[in-house]
Motif scaffolding. Structure first.
Motif, mmCIF file in Angstrom:
data_model
loop_
_atom_site.group_PDB
_atom_site.id
_atom_site.type_symbol
_atom_site.label_atom_id
_atom_site.label_comp_id
_atom_site.label_asym_id
_atom_site.label_seq_id
_atom_site.Cartn_x
_atom_site.Cartn_y
_atom_site.Cartn_z
ATOM 1 N N CYS A 14 -4.430 4.138 -8.111
ATOM 2 C CA CYS A 14 -3.672 5.416 -8.101
ATOM 3 C C CYS A 14 -3.213 5.969 -9.391
ATOM 4 O O CYS A 14 -2.800 5.149 -10.267
ATOM 5 C CB CYS A 14 -2.416 5.462 -7.161
ATOM 6 S SG CYS A 14 -1.576 6.949 -6.886
ATOM 7 N N LYS A 19 -7.392 12.119 1.931
ATOM 8 C CA LYS A 19 -6.789 11.760 3.175
ATOM 9 C C LYS A 19 -7.204 12.836 4.168
ATOM 10 O O LYS A 19 -7.433 13.875 3.931
ATOM 11 C CB LYS A 19 -5.446 11.561 3.394
ATOM 12 C CG LYS A 19 -4.750 10.430 2.569
ATOM 13 C CD LYS A 19 -3.130 10.387 2.900
ATOM 14 C CE LYS A 19 -2.542 9.437 1.747
ATOM 15 N NZ LYS A 19 -1.022 9.278 2.283
ATOM 16 N N SER A 68 2.040 11.419 -0.423
ATOM 17 C CA SER A 68 1.716 12.510 0.431
ATOM 18 C C SER A 68 2.236 13.786 -0.224
ATOM 19 O O SER A 68 3.536 13.947 -0.672
ATOM 20 C CB SER A 68 2.207 12.382 1.743
ATOM 21 O OG SER A 68 1.693 13.334 2.745
ATOM 22 N N PHE A 74 0.789 -1.069 -0.018
ATOM 23 C CA PHE A 74 -0.016 0.103 0.137
ATOM 24 C C PHE A 74 0.739 1.165 -0.092
ATOM 25 O O PHE A 74 1.321 1.804 1.093
ATOM 26 C CB PHE A 74 -0.921 -0.068 1.232
ATOM 27 C CG PHE A 74 -2.136 1.089 1.133
ATOM 28 C CD1 PHE A 74 -2.246 1.895 0.227
ATOM 29 C CD2 PHE A 74 -3.101 0.967 2.102
ATOM 30 C CE1 PHE A 74 -3.119 2.761 0.113
ATOM 31 C CE2 PHE A 74 -3.927 1.630 1.934
ATOM 32 C CZ PHE A 74 -4.398 2.682 1.093
ATOM 33 N N ARG A 93 -10.757 8.985 6.279
ATOM 34 C CA ARG A 93 -10.616 9.704 4.714
ATOM 35 C C ARG A 93 -11.625 9.519 3.967
ATOM 36 O O ARG A 93 -12.408 8.473 4.403
ATOM 37 C CB ARG A 93 -9.127 8.924 4.106
ATOM 38 C CG ARG A 93 -9.485 7.632 3.741
ATOM 39 C CD ARG A 93 -8.332 6.990 3.078
ATOM 40 N NE ARG A 93 -7.874 7.716 1.817
ATOM 41 C CZ ARG A 93 -6.633 7.553 1.105
ATOM 42 N NH1 ARG A 93 -5.869 6.627 1.788
ATOM 43 N NH2 ARG A 93 -6.331 8.354 0.348
ATOM 44 N N SER A 148 6.837 12.227 -3.476
ATOM 45 C CA SER A 148 5.981 10.827 -3.370
ATOM 46 C C SER A 148 4.545 11.221 -3.452
ATOM 47 O O SER A 148 3.572 11.050 -2.787
ATOM 48 C CB SER A 148 6.155 10.291 -2.155
ATOM 49 O OG SER A 148 7.587 9.738 -2.070
ATOM 50 N N VAL A 176 2.441 4.719 0.005
ATOM 51 C CA VAL A 176 1.944 6.076 0.669
ATOM 52 C C VAL A 176 2.383 7.184 -0.163
ATOM 53 O O VAL A 176 3.654 7.694 -0.426
ATOM 54 C CB VAL A 176 2.933 6.076 2.009
ATOM 55 C CG1 VAL A 176 2.429 7.603 2.609
ATOM 56 C CG2 VAL A 176 2.213 5.195 3.206
ATOM 57 N N THR A 232 2.070 15.074 7.615
ATOM 58 C CA THR A 232 0.854 14.134 8.029
ATOM 59 C C THR A 232 0.155 15.119 9.232
ATOM 60 O O THR A 232 0.749 15.194 10.397
ATOM 61 C CB THR A 232 1.219 12.989 8.550
ATOM 62 O OG1 THR A 232 1.830 12.183 7.380
ATOM 63 C CG2 THR A 232 0.154 12.090 9.109
ATOM 64 N N HIS A 243 -4.254 3.957 9.788
ATOM 65 C CA HIS A 243 -3.205 4.748 10.063
ATOM 66 C C HIS A 243 -3.131 6.161 9.419
ATOM 67 O O HIS A 243 -3.563 6.360 8.367
ATOM 68 C CB HIS A 243 -1.976 3.768 9.589
ATOM 69 C CG HIS A 243 -0.708 4.246 10.213
ATOM 70 N ND1 HIS A 243 0.100 5.404 9.666
ATOM 71 C CD2 HIS A 243 0.111 3.697 11.218
ATOM 72 C CE1 HIS A 243 1.067 5.265 10.479
ATOM 73 N NE2 HIS A 243 1.145 4.407 11.445
ATOM 74 N N GLU A 274 -0.642 7.819 8.061
ATOM 75 C CA GLU A 274 -0.224 7.806 6.726
ATOM 76 C C GLU A 274 -1.191 7.538 5.606
ATOM 77 O O GLU A 274 -0.809 7.950 4.327
ATOM 78 C CB GLU A 274 1.317 7.002 6.854
ATOM 79 C CG GLU A 274 1.047 5.565 6.515
ATOM 80 C CD GLU A 274 2.496 4.853 6.529
ATOM 81 O OE1 GLU A 274 2.125 3.656 6.405
ATOM 82 O OE2 GLU A 274 3.417 5.238 6.629
ATOM 83 N N HIS A 275 -2.059 6.890 6.003
ATOM 84 C CA HIS A 275 -2.955 6.432 5.013
ATOM 85 C C HIS A 275 -4.211 7.339 5.187
ATOM 86 O O HIS A 275 -5.308 6.738 4.427
ATOM 87 C CB HIS A 275 -3.290 4.997 5.191
ATOM 88 C CG HIS A 275 -2.381 3.900 4.453
ATOM 89 N ND1 HIS A 275 -1.881 4.148 3.358
ATOM 90 C CD2 HIS A 275 -1.812 2.877 5.051
ATOM 91 C CE1 HIS A 275 -0.787 3.408 2.928
ATOM 92 N NE2 HIS A 275 -0.763 2.621 4.225
#
Lengths: 199, 91
Positions: free
Chosen positions: A78, A163, A33, A29, A150, B52, A31, A37, A142, A144-145
């Motif tokens: 994605c 998110k 961003s 999965f 979300r 990213s 991440v 965060t 989490h 970061e997800h």
């Protein structure tokens, strides 16, 4: 599964029939961003739907947890070309959140903690196609997800699944969001490969 | 456009080609930008860049607001500098 699996920057596998055009399958999965965060204390977290007449509908975390939830299993795609199949989530359907919201708006601008935004037609949030998700793969989502919660709109590219969602502004006009105002497609249907403006 | 507005002598955007080619041929990361949100000035090279992501997002190291965004599509580059008041580019 082979010994070596393609990671975020790995060699793309050929697309199978279950994948939208140009996508490759990933088992992990990744991440992605666009900034730090955000960490939102749960006692201050809220989700707000604001109508075109500035009427606000608010839910605290406790309010959200008290609502009936769904456990959708969905494929996610994605725009950076990875797809992940059969992901399991828990969240509250936007149909539930919108049930008492009186609106004539056609568009939604989604806002996140941290300042991210994304736009989509309001109709794409309804009819069992979108959730405010707070659990993934059996665990709390989490940070970061996108945790604590979300947006999950799996039929569009995953940048639409904002998110750290904090609210939705209902609008008559289609205001471009963070990536939509910088070259990405306004709608983002992976099956029509709508990655960039003009696709 | 207001009917009475006198545009006066002006050129079209093609006149920017030479000056902009000169600017963007240099290493812009040595340029100084001022954050539109908090006013902090510093070299582009000092920004916090999040790569990213579907594009590159450069944030102010002081307030973490977005200063610059860049998206590369197959046939175009998108550059959004609305988070910067100005760039000072050493020449």
């Amino acid at each position: 599964m082979g010994i070596v699996t393609p990671g975020f920057r790995g060699r793309p596998r050929p697309s199978g029939p279950e994948l939208p055009p140009g996508q490759y399958l990933t088992e992990d999965f990744p991440v992605l961003s666009a900034g730090p965060t955000p960490r939102v204390p749960m006692d201050r977290w809220e989700f707000v739907i604001t109508t075109e007449t500035s009427r606000e509908h608010r839910w605290s975390w406790t309010d959200l947890m008290a609502l009936p939830s769904d456990t959708p299993t969905v494929d996610i795609h994605c725009v950076t070309k990875w797809s992940k199949l059969g992901t399991t989530w828990q969240g509250v359907s936007l149909d539930t959140l919108m049930s008492d919201v009186d609106t004539a708006a056609d568009y939604a601008l989604v806002h996140s903690y941290g300042g991210y935004t994304t736009n989509l037609p309001l109709s794409d949030l309804l009819d069992g196609r979108a959730w405010v998700a707070y659990r993934f793969d059996g665990d709390d989502l989490h940070p970061e997800h996108g945790g604590p919660a979300r947006l999950l709109v799996p039929h569009l590219y995953f940048w639409k699944s904002a998110k750290w969602v904090r609210g939705i502004q209902l609008r008559f006009d289609d205001e471009p969001g963070f990536w939509e105002s910088a070259g990405y497609h306004d709608y983002g249907d992976p099956w029509r490969e709508q990655r960039y403006q003009g696709d | 456009m207001p009917e009475q507005l006198d545009l006066g002598p002006h050129l079209d955007g093609n006149a920017l080609a030479g000056p902009l080619r000169e600017i963007f041929a240099v290493d812009v990361t040595a340029a100084t930008s001022r954050c539109a949100a908090c006013g902090q000035a510093g070299a582009l090279a000092g920004l916090h860049v999040y790569a990213s992501a579907p594009g590159m997002v450069a944030r102010c190291p002081s307030c973490e607001e977005v200063v610059l965004r860049m998206v590369r599509t197959p046939d175009a580059a998108w550059l959004d500098l609305r988070g910067a008041v100005a760039l000072r580019i050493p020449m």
